[in-house]
Every structure is written in structure tokens, then in C-alpha cells.
Design a protein around this motif. Structure first.
Motif, mmCIF file in Angstrom:
data_model
loop_
_atom_site.group_PDB
_atom_site.id
_atom_site.type_symbol
_atom_site.label_atom_id
_atom_site.label_comp_id
_atom_site.label_asym_id
_atom_site.label_seq_id
_atom_site.Cartn_x
_atom_site.Cartn_y
_atom_site.Cartn_z
ATOM 1 N N VAL A 203 -75.675 -6.439 61.763
ATOM 2 C CA VAL A 203 -77.085 -6.834 61.733
ATOM 3 C C VAL A 203 -77.921 -5.883 62.591
ATOM 4 O O VAL A 203 -78.988 -5.402 62.162
ATOM 5 C CB VAL A 203 -77.262 -8.286 62.218
ATOM 6 N N LEU A 204 -77.453 -5.581 63.791
ATOM 7 C CA LEU A 204 -78.193 -4.697 64.685
ATOM 8 C C LEU A 204 -78.324 -3.300 64.093
ATOM 9 O O LEU A 204 -79.383 -2.663 64.202
ATOM 10 C CB LEU A 204 -77.503 -4.628 66.049
ATOM 11 N N SER A 205 -77.273 -2.817 63.469
ATOM 12 C CA SER A 205 -77.325 -1.493 62.840
ATOM 13 C C SER A 205 -78.421 -1.440 61.781
ATOM 14 O O SER A 205 -79.130 -0.443 61.649
ATOM 15 C CB SER A 205 -75.968 -1.156 62.209
ATOM 16 N N GLN A 206 -78.567 -2.530 61.047
ATOM 17 C CA GLN A 206 -79.616 -2.578 60.025
ATOM 18 C C GLN A 206 -81.002 -2.670 60.649
ATOM 19 O O GLN A 206 -81.937 -1.990 60.213
ATOM 20 C CB GLN A 206 -79.377 -3.766 59.095
ATOM 21 N N LEU A 207 -81.137 -3.523 61.678
ATOM 22 C CA LEU A 207 -82.449 -3.724 62.290
ATOM 23 C C LEU A 207 -83.001 -2.449 62.916
ATOM 24 O O LEU A 207 -84.218 -2.264 62.993
ATOM 25 C CB LEU A 207 -82.373 -4.828 63.346
ATOM 26 N N TYR A 208 -82.111 -1.582 63.380
ATOM 27 C CA TYR A 208 -82.556 -0.337 64.012
ATOM 28 C C TYR A 208 -82.453 0.859 63.074
ATOM 29 O O TYR A 208 -82.589 2.003 63.502
ATOM 30 C CB TYR A 208 -81.769 -0.095 65.308
ATOM 31 N N SER A 209 -82.238 0.590 61.795
ATOM 32 C CA SER A 209 -82.222 1.653 60.797
ATOM 33 C C SER A 209 -83.658 2.023 60.439
ATOM 34 O O SER A 209 -84.587 1.229 60.657
ATOM 35 C CB SER A 209 -81.491 1.193 59.543
ATOM 36 N N PRO A 210 -83.883 3.222 59.891
ATOM 37 C CA PRO A 210 -85.249 3.622 59.503
ATOM 38 C C PRO A 210 -85.899 2.645 58.529
ATOM 39 O O PRO A 210 -87.120 2.461 58.546
ATOM 40 C CB PRO A 210 -85.022 4.984 58.841
ATOM 41 N N GLN A 211 -85.089 1.991 57.688
ATOM 42 C CA GLN A 211 -85.653 1.090 56.681
ATOM 43 C C GLN A 211 -86.232 -0.182 57.296
ATOM 44 O O GLN A 211 -87.207 -0.735 56.793
ATOM 45 C CB GLN A 211 -84.571 0.697 55.662
ATOM 46 N N MET A 212 -85.646 -0.664 58.387
ATOM 47 C CA MET A 212 -86.066 -1.950 58.955
ATOM 48 C C MET A 212 -86.786 -1.844 60.299
ATOM 49 O O MET A 212 -87.495 -2.771 60.680
ATOM 50 C CB MET A 212 -84.846 -2.866 59.131
ATOM 51 N N SER A 213 -86.588 -0.765 61.019
ATOM 52 C CA SER A 213 -87.038 -0.719 62.417
ATOM 53 C C SER A 213 -88.540 -0.919 62.586
ATOM 54 O O SER A 213 -88.984 -1.541 63.556
ATOM 55 C CB SER A 213 -86.615 0.606 63.069
ATOM 56 N N LYS A 214 -89.347 -0.429 61.648
ATOM 57 C CA LYS A 214 -90.802 -0.567 61.793
ATOM 58 C C LYS A 214 -91.254 -2.015 61.665
ATOM 59 O O LYS A 214 -92.266 -2.413 62.252
ATOM 60 C CB LYS A 214 -91.510 0.298 60.749
ATOM 61 N N ASP A 215 -90.519 -2.791 60.883
ATOM 62 C CA ASP A 215 -90.875 -4.193 60.659
ATOM 63 C C ASP A 215 -89.847 -5.134 61.273
ATOM 64 O O ASP A 215 -89.680 -6.267 60.826
ATOM 65 C CB ASP A 215 -90.991 -4.477 59.156
#
Length: 300
Positions: A203-215
Motif C-alpha cells: 500500500v505504501l509503495s503505491q501511495l508514494y508512487s508518481p500515480q498516487m502521490s499527488k492525491d
């Protein structure tokens, strides 16, 4: 994702021990517990201590794997349980918000009364029956009231190859006794601590990915995180003992024959649908994860 500064509170518990190893690829993991180490220590019953360690380390992510988990003892030590499970997480949320950090906090099926006939969703009404559940709910509500970026991950029936848990207790008793009487009318999904840790890191890897990090903030909230399927303590015990050399007789009993100071939920199955839909993460069925855990234990 760029390397993060990660404060891990309680790195020696079942989930914390796994997180200390699984979270390393995310950044610098800084473990802090009641025992003083190079980073200091934290007393979760002391608000100033909680604030001080967070202000000192200035993490990007806080992983709170700490909890007062003595369900029956919480009926007597309610004030201490509230300090650790209720007040401390809210303080963590306050300090995380100041730092624009993400707080990951673990909660429990005990926030529900166990009277449902279908898996609990995150939107279902909470109604804890005992002190432990009430203190954990207080922690959830405190974090939500503060806001900021947070994940509250509710899990249930946690076991592992370290610490004190049902798996290790059954293995010990299997070698000590010829007969085991195990409650058969409480239903849940046994969840391996390693799987909780792995899912958290995913989950953390996704949240800090370019796709999710802005939102990232829009993903804040409560998520259920348990194994798939359901079983009883009796069936769980039988599955554990099936791998033991000594095979005691396992007898099913009703909860009424095993009274405890704190009432347990009769039904603790949590729906993982929100976690699956949001992050695409599915934890395997409880019996599959048990086999993997027992294999890992044997290899050790």
C-alpha cells in the motif's frame, strides 16, 4: 518512490517485527520502543514522550505497530489501555499532520459487537463490547478527528512465529496434553503478521508512487486487512495441530464453557473489498497463509 524516513513504533511485536524487515526497501526504518536504543525510547502512556520522539526524528511515515493487547486485563487496566490505544495514536496523528507525514495505525475487529451474519465493512456501525475494543475505537476516532494523511488498518486473529499468539500456544499445548478443548462458535479469519506487513508495504509503495502521490490524502481512511475466508478457533487449532508430531484429541466447546473477563465477538470476519478495490491487494485464504507460515517456521 524516493527513500523515506520511517518511524516504526514497537518493532518487537508480531507485526512490528515483520515491518522492521519488510519496510526496509521503502527507506530508512527507525525502530523505537520502550527500551532505549540509539534513537531514544518512547513511553506510549506518556503524551510528552510520544510527541518528543516524533519531533526528534521528523519522519515521513509513522508505522504504529504498538498496542495494549491484553484483552482481559484491559477490563482492569482501562486507563492504561486508553492511554496506549486511544490517546497515543491521536497524538501521533497531530504530530504527523504538523510534519505532513503519513500515519499508519493498526486497529481491530473488536470495534464491532460480533452480531453480524456477513463480513463487516468499513461503513458498518461500530459497537465495542469491552474495554479493549473501546480503547481501540477511541484511537481510530482520535486519528480521524485530527485528519491529515493516515491509514487505519483493521485486522483480526493475528498470529505469527514470534511472540504470544494462538498458533504458538496450540503448538506448545499439543506437546503437553492429550486433549484440547477449543471454542468452536467464534468465527473469524486468522491472519499471519507477515501478510499484514507485506500488504502494508505494498500500500505504501503505491501511495508514494508518481500515480498516487499527488492525491495521496484522498486515500486516507479505514481499511480492513485480514486473510480471506473464515473459520472457527476449533478448526484453526485442528489445522495447526495437523502438522505436529504429537496429535492430541481436539474437542469443540461453546464459548459458554470457556468464560473470560472480556466478552469476545462471536463473528469477526471483515470484508477486504475496499482494500482490494483501492489498492488491488488480496490476502490469500486463511488456510493457505497458515500453510505458508508453518513452512516458514519449519525452515527457521
Amino acid at each position: 518512490m524516493s527513500q523515506k524516513r520511517i518511524l516504526l513504533i514497537a518493532p518487537t511485536g508480531q507485526v512490528g517485527w515483520e515491518l522492521l524487515r519488510c519496510a526496509q526497501p521503502l527507506g530508512t526504518v527507525i525502530p523505537v520502543s520502550r527500551v532505549t536504543n540509539a534513537y531514544g525510547h518512547v513511553d506510549l502512556s506518556n503524551a510528552d514522550s510520544v510527541r518528543r520522539i516524533i519531533q526528534q526524528i521528523k519522519p515521513d511515515i509513522i508505522l504504529n505497530a504498538a498496542a495494549y493487547t491484553a484483552v482481559d486485563k484491559a477490563e482492569e487496566e482501562t486507563e492504561l489501555a486508553f492511554q496506549v490505544n486511544g490517546t497515543a495514536p491521536a497524538i501521533m496523528a497531530e504530530e504527523a499532520k504538523k510534519l505532513n507525514a503519513l500515519l499508519v495505525h493498526y486497529s481491530t475487529d473488536y470495534v464491532f459487537d460480533g452480531e453480524s451474519a456477513s463480513p463487516y465493512t468499513e461503513e458498518d456501525k461500530v459497537n465495542p463490547m469491552g474495554a479493549y475494543g473501546k480503547t481501540k475505537l477511541a484511537g481510530e476516532e482520535g486519528i480521524e478527528a485530527i485528519g491529515g494523511e493516515y491509514l487505519i488498518l483493521r485486522t483480526a486473529w493475528v498470529y505469527g512465529i514470534r511472540g504470544k499468539n494462538f498458533l504458538l500456544t496450540m503448538q506448545r499445548l499439543a506437546n503437553e496434553r492429550d486433549e484440547l478443548r477449543i471454542v468452536s462458535d467464534q468465527i473469524g479469519a486468522p491472519t499471519w503478521s507477515y501478510m499484514i506487513s507485506q500488504a502494508t508495504v505494498q500500500v505504501l509503495s503505491q501511495l508514494y508512487s508518481p500515480q498516487m502521490s499527488k492525491d495521496r490524502a484522498q486515500y486516507s481512511g479505514i481499511y480492513h486487512l485480514t486473510s480471506g475466508g473464515q473459520t472457527s478457533w476449533y478448526e484453526f487449532a485442528k489445522a495447526i495441530i495437523a502438522r505436529e508430531e504429537k496429535q492430541p484429541n481436539v474437542i469443540p466447546i461453546p464459548t459458554a464453557e470457556y468464560p473470560t473477563p472480556a466478552k469476545r465477538p462471536a463473528y469477526s470476519v471483515l470484508s477486504n473489498q475496499k482494500l482490494q478495490q483501492t489498492f488491488g491487494i488480496t490476502v490469500p485464504e486463511w488456510d493457505k497463509t497458515l500453510e505458508l507460515c508453518l513452512d516458514a517456521q519449519q525452515e527457521r
